[in-house]
Design an enzyme around this catalytic site. Sequence first.
Site, PDB file in Angstrom:
ATOM      1  N   ALA A 118      15.763  28.033  54.436  1.00 55.70           N
ATOM      2  CA  ALA A 118      15.325  29.307  55.005  1.00 55.70           C
ATOM      3  C   ALA A 118      14.263  29.992  54.143  1.00 55.70           C
ATOM      4  CB  ALA A 118      16.530  30.223  55.163  1.00 55.70           C
ATOM      5  N   ASN A 184      21.365  29.300  48.242  1.00 52.00           N
ATOM      6  CA  ASN A 184      20.609  28.037  48.198  1.00 52.00           C
ATOM      7  C   ASN A 184      19.107  28.313  48.210  1.00 52.00           C
ATOM      8  OD1 ASN A 184      22.591  25.694  48.403  1.00 52.00           O
ATOM      9  ND2 ASN A 184      23.347  27.070  49.986  1.00 52.00           N
ATOM     10  N   HIS A 214      14.620  37.269  53.593  1.00 53.23           N
ATOM     11  CA  HIS A 214      14.233  36.787  52.264  1.00 53.23           C
ATOM     12  C   HIS A 214      12.810  37.246  51.978  1.00 53.23           C
ATOM     13  CE1 HIS A 214      17.815  34.353  52.223  1.00 53.23           C
ATOM     14  NE2 HIS A 214      17.449  33.767  53.345  1.00 53.23           N
TER      15      HIS A 214
HETATM   16  N1  LIG Z   1      18.878  25.300  51.692  1.00 55.09           N
HETATM   17  C1  LIG Z   1      19.196  26.332  52.460  1.00 55.09           C
HETATM   18  O1  LIG Z   1      18.380  27.215  52.716  1.00 55.09           O
HETATM   19  C2  LIG Z   1      20.589  26.417  53.031  1.00 55.09           C
HETATM   20  C3  LIG Z   1      20.854  27.374  54.010  1.00 55.09           C
HETATM   21  C4  LIG Z   1      22.134  27.420  54.545  1.00 55.09           C
HETATM   22  C5  LIG Z   1      23.144  26.566  54.101  1.00 55.09           C
HETATM   23  N2  LIG Z   1      22.855  25.664  53.127  1.00 55.09           N
HETATM   24  C6  LIG Z   1      23.905  24.731  52.645  1.00 55.09           C
HETATM   25  O2  LIG Z   1      24.322  23.935  53.719  1.00 55.09           O
HETATM   26  C7  LIG Z   1      25.734  23.784  53.677  1.00 55.09           C
HETATM   27  C8  LIG Z   1      26.235  23.523  55.082  1.00 55.09           C
HETATM   28  O3  LIG Z   1      25.961  24.666  55.893  1.00 55.09           O
HETATM   29  P1  LIG Z   1      26.723  24.859  57.275  1.00 55.09           P
HETATM   30  O4  LIG Z   1      26.237  26.139  57.848  1.00 55.09           O
HETATM   31  O5  LIG Z   1      26.660  23.629  58.081  1.00 55.09           O
HETATM   32  O6  LIG Z   1      28.223  25.069  56.729  1.00 55.09           O
HETATM   33  P2  LIG Z   1      29.579  24.935  57.538  1.00 55.09           P
HETATM   34  O7  LIG Z   1      30.599  25.671  56.734  1.00 55.09           O
HETATM   35  O8  LIG Z   1      29.392  25.306  58.971  1.00 55.09           O
HETATM   36  O9  LIG Z   1      29.890  23.361  57.498  1.00 55.09           O
HETATM   37  C9  LIG Z   1      30.107  22.660  56.305  1.00 55.09           C
HETATM   38  C10 LIG Z   1      30.941  21.453  56.679  1.00 55.09           C
HETATM   39  O10 LIG Z   1      30.951  20.535  55.601  1.00 55.09           O
HETATM   40  C11 LIG Z   1      32.268  20.035  55.420  1.00 55.09           C
HETATM   41  N3  LIG Z   1      32.420  19.703  54.004  1.00 55.09           N
HETATM   42  C12 LIG Z   1      32.563  20.550  52.962  1.00 55.09           C
HETATM   43  N4  LIG Z   1      32.648  19.863  51.805  1.00 55.09           N
HETATM   44  C13 LIG Z   1      32.560  18.558  52.127  1.00 55.09           C
HETATM   45  C14 LIG Z   1      32.595  17.358  51.372  1.00 55.09           C
HETATM   46  N5  LIG Z   1      32.749  17.371  50.046  1.00 55.09           N
HETATM   47  N6  LIG Z   1      32.495  16.179  52.033  1.00 55.09           N
HETATM   48  C15 LIG Z   1      32.330  16.142  53.363  1.00 55.09           C
HETATM   49  N7  LIG Z   1      32.290  17.247  54.143  1.00 55.09           N
HETATM   50  C16 LIG Z   1      32.417  18.445  53.526  1.00 55.09           C
HETATM   51  C17 LIG Z   1      33.205  21.138  55.881  1.00 55.09           C
HETATM   52  O11 LIG Z   1      34.416  20.598  56.366  1.00 55.09           O
HETATM   53  C18 LIG Z   1      32.392  21.813  56.991  1.00 55.09           C
HETATM   54  O12 LIG Z   1      32.716  21.298  58.262  1.00 55.09           O
HETATM   55  C19 LIG Z   1      26.240  25.085  53.033  1.00 55.09           C
HETATM   56  O13 LIG Z   1      27.464  24.891  52.385  1.00 55.09           O
HETATM   57  C20 LIG Z   1      25.143  25.430  52.079  1.00 55.09           C
HETATM   58  O14 LIG Z   1      25.454  24.860  50.817  1.00 55.09           O
HETATM   59  C21 LIG Z   1      21.613  25.563  52.602  1.00 55.09           C
END
Ligand SMILES: NC(=O)c1ccc[n+]([C@@H]2O[C@H](COP(=O)([O-])OP(=O)(O)OC[C@H]3O[C@@H](n4cnc5c(N)ncnc54)[C@H](O)[C@@H]3O)[C@@H](O)[C@H]2O)c1
Length: 261
Positions: A118, A184, A214
């Site tokens: 983002a 992140n 942001h």
């Molecule tokens: N770079 C960015 O700008 C940005 C923005 C938003 C989110 N993110 C990252 O992306 C991740 C995912 O976001 P989301 O909205 O899909 O989250 P979410 O909570 O909707 O989904 C995360 C999924 O991953 C699964 N999970 C957690 N740990 C795991 C593991 N060790 N092995 C396998 N599966 C696992 C969980 O069961 C869950 O279903 C966030 O945790 C965050 O770290 C990054």
Amino acid sequence: MKIALIGNGAIAKLVAQFCGARPTKYNVTAALVLPTDVTSVGAYPVVQTLAELLATKPDLVVECAGHSAVKAYGAAILNAGVNLVVVSTGSLADQTLWDEISHAAENSTAQLKLPAGALPGVDSLAAGKLAGIEHVELKSSKPPKAWAGTPAEKTHDLANITVPTVIFSGTAREAALAFPKNANVAATAALAGIGFEKTKVSLIADPSVTQNVHRLEADGAFGSLRLEIYANPSPDNPKTSHMAALSIMRLLEHEAAAIVI
Ligand SMILES: NC(=O)c1ccc[n+]([C@@H]2O[C@H](COP(=O)([O-])OP(=O)(O)OC[C@H]3O[C@@H](n4cnc5c(N)ncnc54)[C@H](O)[C@@H]3O)[C@@H](O)[C@H]2O)c1
């Protein structure tokens, strides 16, 4: 292109839909999920071990799960010679993990790919760095309820915040490690620009915003940059900006495109 996912949440679902709508370009082979949540968010099998995921012979693994997944599988995927997209970039603020993952990327045939998520202006930050950047600051504002489940809950009465309130101020490293699901973007700014220690971050609970806002500023030999993004939340996860999934889709387009911008 054969793509394997780690995670089965909001981002995984959108990326799977994107791939599913382009069957001649992308084939999602499987998703690696937690034993505590084995639901599938697409028309592909779920697996519970990295060995099973790699057995589907993906060209690219997309991590969209969280910091623990990067720690558990990141280096092993790269060491197996498979390209890896990490969306949980905040995990890379952990110096030990960064050393392990960057070593694996540098000493294998695989590439570690970090999407913009983002964060606006990643291209400008990374290009500006080539001329030298002195100052990078990121101010991230989200509605107070988006900070639930973070350390801000202990220091602030989130339900009763009525004016924009800084709930954290410090380096990108401190932000990324203390707010793993909400900072992140700070880590991505640090990785694209001048690093985790020099990148300043403020996290703000703002009752007047409905989106994730942001504001990025950078100054250097290239000039000055001031950017702000009002990012809509992901349909299935208010903590995650929709842009995070969109930026992965753009990265996948680059992998398959004749013209890249
Ligand atoms: N770079 C960015 O700008 C940005 C923005 C938003 C989110 N993110 C990252 O992306 C991740 C995912 O976001 P989301 O909205 O899909 O989250 P979410 O909570 O909707 O989904 C995360 C999924 O991953 C699964 N999970 C957690 N740990 C795991 C593991 N060790 N092995 C396998 N599966 C696992 C969980 O069961 C869950 O279903 C966030 O945790 C965050 O770290 C990054």
